[in-house]
Design a protein around this motif. Structure first.
Motif, short mmCIF file in Angstrom:
data_model
loop_
_atom_site.label_atom_id
_atom_site.label_comp_id
_atom_site.label_asym_id
_atom_site.label_seq_id
_atom_site.Cartn_x
_atom_site.Cartn_y
_atom_site.Cartn_z
N THR A 199 -28.58 -6.32 15.84
CA THR A 199 -27.61 -5.23 15.71
C THR A 199 -27.50 -4.87 14.25
OG1 THR A 199 -25.76 -6.77 15.49
CG2 THR A 199 -26.29 -6.00 17.72
N THR A 200 -27.23 -3.62 13.97
CA THR A 200 -27.12 -3.18 12.59
C THR A 200 -25.65 -3.07 12.20
OG1 THR A 200 -27.22 -0.88 13.27
CG2 THR A 200 -29.29 -1.93 12.63
N THR A 201 -25.37 -3.47 11.00
CA THR A 201 -24.02 -3.38 10.48
C THR A 201 -24.07 -2.80 9.07
OG1 THR A 201 -24.12 -5.62 9.58
CG2 THR A 201 -23.20 -5.38 11.80
N HIS A 202 -22.98 -2.17 8.68
CA HIS A 202 -22.86 -1.69 7.31
C HIS A 202 -22.30 -2.81 6.46
CE1 HIS A 202 -23.78 2.51 7.93
NE2 HIS A 202 -23.04 2.48 9.02
N GLN A 203 -22.80 -2.93 5.25
CA GLN A 203 -22.32 -3.94 4.32
C GLN A 203 -21.52 -3.23 3.24
OE1 GLN A 203 -25.41 -6.01 2.30
NE2 GLN A 203 -24.08 -7.69 1.66
N ALA A 204 -20.34 -3.75 2.92
CA ALA A 204 -19.48 -3.13 1.92
C ALA A 204 -20.06 -3.30 0.53
CB ALA A 204 -18.09 -3.76 1.98
N ALA A 205 -19.70 -2.38 -0.35
CA ALA A 205 -20.11 -2.49 -1.74
C ALA A 205 -19.42 -3.68 -2.37
CB ALA A 205 -19.75 -1.21 -2.49
N VAL A 206 -20.11 -4.32 -3.30
CA VAL A 206 -19.60 -5.54 -3.91
C VAL A 206 -19.47 -5.33 -5.41
CG1 VAL A 206 -20.07 -7.98 -4.34
CG2 VAL A 206 -20.67 -6.96 -2.15
N GLY A 207 -18.34 -5.75 -5.95
CA GLY A 207 -18.14 -5.72 -7.39
C GLY A 207 -18.02 -7.13 -7.92
N GLN A 208 -18.44 -7.31 -9.14
CA GLN A 208 -18.35 -8.62 -9.76
C GLN A 208 -17.86 -8.42 -11.19
OE1 GLN A 208 -22.03 -10.83 -10.32
NE2 GLN A 208 -21.02 -12.66 -9.54
N ILE A 209 -16.90 -9.24 -11.60
CA ILE A 209 -16.37 -9.19 -12.96
C ILE A 209 -16.68 -10.55 -13.58
CG2 ILE A 209 -14.36 -8.83 -14.41
CD1 ILE A 209 -13.08 -7.34 -12.04
N ILE A 210 -17.36 -10.52 -14.72
CA ILE A 210 -17.78 -11.75 -15.37
C ILE A 210 -17.12 -11.81 -16.75
CG2 ILE A 210 -19.76 -13.10 -16.19
CD1 ILE A 210 -21.46 -11.36 -14.21
N VAL A 211 -16.38 -12.90 -17.01
CA VAL A 211 -15.69 -13.09 -18.29
C VAL A 211 -16.47 -14.12 -19.10
CG1 VAL A 211 -13.53 -13.75 -19.41
CG2 VAL A 211 -13.48 -12.58 -17.20
N ASP A 212 -16.91 -13.72 -20.28
CA ASP A 212 -17.64 -14.60 -21.21
C ASP A 212 -18.83 -15.30 -20.57
OD1 ASP A 212 -16.10 -13.99 -23.42
OD2 ASP A 212 -14.67 -15.60 -23.03
N ARG A 213 -19.47 -14.68 -19.63
CA ARG A 213 -20.64 -15.20 -18.93
C ARG A 213 -20.38 -16.56 -18.29
NH1 ARG A 213 -25.56 -14.33 -22.98
NH2 ARG A 213 -24.94 -16.46 -23.36
N LYS A 214 -19.09 -16.89 -18.06
CA LYS A 214 -18.76 -18.19 -17.47
C LYS A 214 -17.92 -18.06 -16.21
CE LYS A 214 -18.94 -20.40 -21.93
NZ LYS A 214 -18.20 -20.79 -23.09
N LEU A 215 -16.94 -17.20 -16.24
CA LEU A 215 -16.05 -17.03 -15.09
C LEU A 215 -16.49 -15.81 -14.31
CD1 LEU A 215 -12.62 -17.56 -16.85
CD2 LEU A 215 -13.86 -19.18 -15.43
N LYS A 216 -16.71 -15.98 -13.02
CA LYS A 216 -17.15 -14.88 -12.17
C LYS A 216 -16.13 -14.64 -11.08
CE LYS A 216 -22.01 -15.71 -13.03
NZ LYS A 216 -23.32 -15.97 -12.47
N PHE A 217 -15.73 -13.37 -10.94
CA PHE A 217 -14.80 -12.97 -9.91
C PHE A 217 -15.50 -12.00 -8.98
CE2 PHE A 217 -12.22 -14.10 -13.54
CZ PHE A 217 -11.18 -14.81 -12.98
N GLN A 218 -15.50 -12.29 -7.71
CA GLN A 218 -16.08 -11.42 -6.69
C GLN A 218 -14.95 -10.55 -6.15
OE1 GLN A 218 -19.36 -12.17 -6.13
NE2 GLN A 218 -19.79 -10.57 -4.68
N VAL A 219 -15.06 -9.24 -6.35
CA VAL A 219 -14.03 -8.30 -5.91
C VAL A 219 -14.70 -7.11 -5.24
CG1 VAL A 219 -12.36 -8.96 -7.70
CG2 VAL A 219 -14.00 -7.14 -8.16
N ASP A 220 -13.89 -6.28 -4.59
CA ASP A 220 -14.48 -5.06 -4.05
C ASP A 220 -14.71 -4.06 -5.18
OD1 ASP A 220 -11.94 -2.86 -3.42
OD2 ASP A 220 -11.48 -4.94 -3.91
N THR A 221 -15.48 -3.05 -4.91
CA THR A 221 -15.89 -2.09 -5.93
C THR A 221 -14.72 -1.38 -6.58
OG1 THR A 221 -17.92 -1.76 -4.72
CG2 THR A 221 -17.38 -0.11 -6.35
N LYS A 222 -13.76 -0.95 -5.79
CA LYS A 222 -12.62 -0.21 -6.33
C LYS A 222 -11.81 -1.08 -7.29
CE LYS A 222 -12.13 3.02 -2.52
NZ LYS A 222 -11.25 3.51 -1.46
#
Length: 99
Positions: free
Chosen positions: A30-53
């Protein structure tokens, strides 16, 4: 420490936005749509996975907050529009927006 404070005030921040793939085929074919993904990286160490908006909103807020602080450090009064951005940042940092 508050995550919002890290994202708005600390370090070198990189914003990445990956557009959604048009279709992703599951194992049951079955086909599904995948939501856009945003990522915020602080000092190349901390990564936050958030939505695009959310990623784009933090990027805009961080940019305007930085501009307002630079104006204040020069000893000038920021414009009314920049003051509104600062007030929005303070609301986010004090978690008033969540109430």
């Amino acid at each position: 420490m508050n995550d919002h404070a890290l994202l708005l005030l600390c370090g070198d921040v990189e914003f990445k936005v990956r557009p959604p793939s048009l279709f992703q085929v599951n194992t049951d074919e079955t086909t599904t749509h995948q939501a856009a993904v945003g990522q915020i990286i602080v000092d190349r160490k901390l990564k936050f996975q958030v939505d695009t908006k959310t990623a784009l909103a933090f990027k805009a807020l961080r940019t305007h907050l930085s501009s307002a602080l630079q104006v204040r450090l020069r000893g000038k009064a920021p414009s009314m529009k920049l003051e509104e951005w600062v007030q929005l940042a303070f609301d986010i940092l004090s978690c008033k927006a969540a109430e």
